[in-house]
Design a protein around this motif. Sequence first.
Motif, PDB file in Angstrom:
ATOM      1  N   ASP A   1       1.545   3.509 -22.878  1.00  0.00           N
ATOM      2  CA  ASP A   1       0.530   4.548 -22.714  1.00  0.00           C
ATOM      3  C   ASP A   1      -0.933   3.724 -22.771  1.00  0.00           C
ATOM      4  O   ASP A   1      -1.386   3.833 -23.797  1.00  0.00           O
ATOM      5  CB  ASP A   1       0.762   5.455 -23.894  1.00  0.00           C
ATOM      6  CG  ASP A   1      -0.338   6.679 -23.617  1.00  0.00           C
ATOM      7  OD1 ASP A   1      -1.349   6.610 -22.613  1.00  0.00           O
ATOM      8  OD2 ASP A   1      -0.075   7.822 -24.255  1.00  0.00           O
TER       9      ASP A   1
ATOM     10  N   SER B   1       3.487  -3.461 -19.606  1.00  0.00           N
ATOM     11  CA  SER B   1       4.047  -2.128 -19.064  1.00  0.00           C
ATOM     12  C   SER B   1       4.804  -2.658 -17.413  1.00  0.00           C
ATOM     13  O   SER B   1       5.372  -1.608 -17.305  1.00  0.00           O
ATOM     14  CB  SER B   1       3.030  -1.093 -18.797  1.00  0.00           C
ATOM     15  OG  SER B   1       2.423  -0.671 -20.122  1.00  0.00           O
TER      16      SER B   1
ATOM     17  N   GLU C   1       4.930   2.881 -26.345  1.00  0.00           N
ATOM     18  CA  GLU C   1       5.195   4.063 -25.088  1.00  0.00           C
ATOM     19  C   GLU C   1       4.474   3.747 -23.649  1.00  0.00           C
ATOM     20  O   GLU C   1       4.487   4.560 -22.880  1.00  0.00           O
ATOM     21  CB  GLU C   1       4.551   5.383 -25.814  1.00  0.00           C
ATOM     22  CG  GLU C   1       5.216   5.893 -27.082  1.00  0.00           C
ATOM     23  CD  GLU C   1       4.705   7.280 -27.743  1.00  0.00           C
ATOM     24  OE1 GLU C   1       4.015   7.725 -27.117  1.00  0.00           O
ATOM     25  OE2 GLU C   1       5.483   7.611 -28.677  1.00  0.00           O
TER      26      GLU C   1
ATOM     27  N   ARG D   1       1.683   2.856 -31.053  1.00  0.00           N
ATOM     28  CA  ARG D   1       2.261   3.889 -30.195  1.00  0.00           C
ATOM     29  C   ARG D   1       1.894   3.517 -28.785  1.00  0.00           C
ATOM     30  O   ARG D   1       2.628   3.663 -27.762  1.00  0.00           O
ATOM     31  CB  ARG D   1       1.665   5.129 -30.432  1.00  0.00           C
ATOM     32  CG  ARG D   1       2.480   6.388 -29.876  1.00  0.00           C
ATOM     33  CD  ARG D   1       1.770   7.684 -30.158  1.00  0.00           C
ATOM     34  NE  ARG D   1       2.071   8.271 -31.517  1.00  0.00           N
ATOM     35  CZ  ARG D   1       1.495   9.070 -32.273  1.00  0.00           C
ATOM     36  NH1 ARG D   1       0.559   9.897 -31.452  1.00  0.00           N
ATOM     37  NH2 ARG D   1       1.897   9.593 -33.400  1.00  0.00           N
TER      38      ARG D   1
END
Lengths: 226, 226
Positions: free
Chosen positions: B43, B113, B41, B37
């Motif tokens: 994160d 990211s 995402e 995840r």
Amino acid sequence: MSLQHTDREYEADLRQLREKLLLMGGQVEEMIRDAVRSMLERDERLAAQVAERDKLVNRGEVEVDELCLRILALRQPTASDLRFVTFALKAVTDVERIGDLAVNITDRVAELSREPPLPLPPELPRMAEAVQRMLRQALDAFVRGDADAAAEVLRQDQGVDDLYREAFQRALGLMRSNPDAVPSATGQLFVAKHLERLADHVTNVAEMVIFMARGTDVRHPGSRTP
Amino acid sequence: MSLQHTDREYEADLRQLREKLLLMGGQVEEMIRDAVRSMLERDERLAAQVAERDKLVNRGEVEVDELCLRILALRQPTASDLRFVTFALKAVTDVERIGDLAVNITDRVAELSREPPLPLPPELPRMAEAVQRMLRQALDAFVRGDADAAAEVLRQDQGVDDLYREAFQRALGLMRSNPDAVPSATGQLFVAKHLERLADHVTNVAEMVIFMARGTDVRHPGSRTP
């Protein structure tokens, strides 16, 4: 007299365990060398030999496990012998996985041999040599119960990580500049990754040697109060 | 009376060993879910939590090893109990490596990211779910000593391998068509590879459950005469 006889059998069992582990170590050391060579030289016959030799290593693991179970059940070892047998049970798993990873390196030799050749990345044979040397030193340290030699193996792992990062950047650069290079460069990337993971397994073995020799667990700093 | 007391302590040790392994299993199951995840995402906070939780798992491995050594030294287990303790010594290594691989998945979250986003590969969450399910079933099978349930885990490994191949081809296609996608697609490729390797570790645990329950070694067909 009967007790002495049992003592001799016990010693023979422990010696056999040591020899079996060293034999497996020698086998996977050759597998690492041949796997990387088969990839770089596009030698499918050599790749097949690596997979063939892995069967011996797999059989070796089963034999070591059985021998350990027999020693634990019949000889009820204590203190340093008990640590040695539990070490063998865990370390043999690492040695066997090193064999599996060597086979993984050869997995795509046939497929990649049909792609346009790329310049050979100098990091890969250097990584392979470093990992073979580390494995040999870790198993030597194990036989001698030499924690200092095992600690020296741990220090070499950083060098392999550095070579991995260089190989990684080189492969990424090739892929960016030439889309046709993507399959072969990906193949090089995975070989580098497998070699880095091989070094991690050798590191595990070295950490266990230190635990066995000093009774100190260095695997997870802070997890154990001395 | 004294013997009964020892029996009760022995049972308590074995129960504690079982519970510790299950606890670690639950911890790494959550780590797999959160690692994938955090990658999908982007994160970074969740990625840091995965690394934090890995410290608990590392401590768990040391505790399990110590408990096994204590049981082997003080209780001298035989037959199925001996198989169980040696199983625990080997299986805990796989569970701990699963935790390491979950952390590896998060390693490049921060770096990736900052790259242009790619379409999310649907194989990755499906692989993660499959691996979590396999791990849960393997550890359930272990608690119940259920070889049939463990064999069912082995059958699911093929599905993960198939998803891996799909993810691999998808990432290669992205890299060929768009050089700017190389870093992110390489990241996806490694996540897929890590998940495939996670499933292999779960498979190892399932194979040991079968060995423990049936006394048959299914790890290396042909290595053992029945």
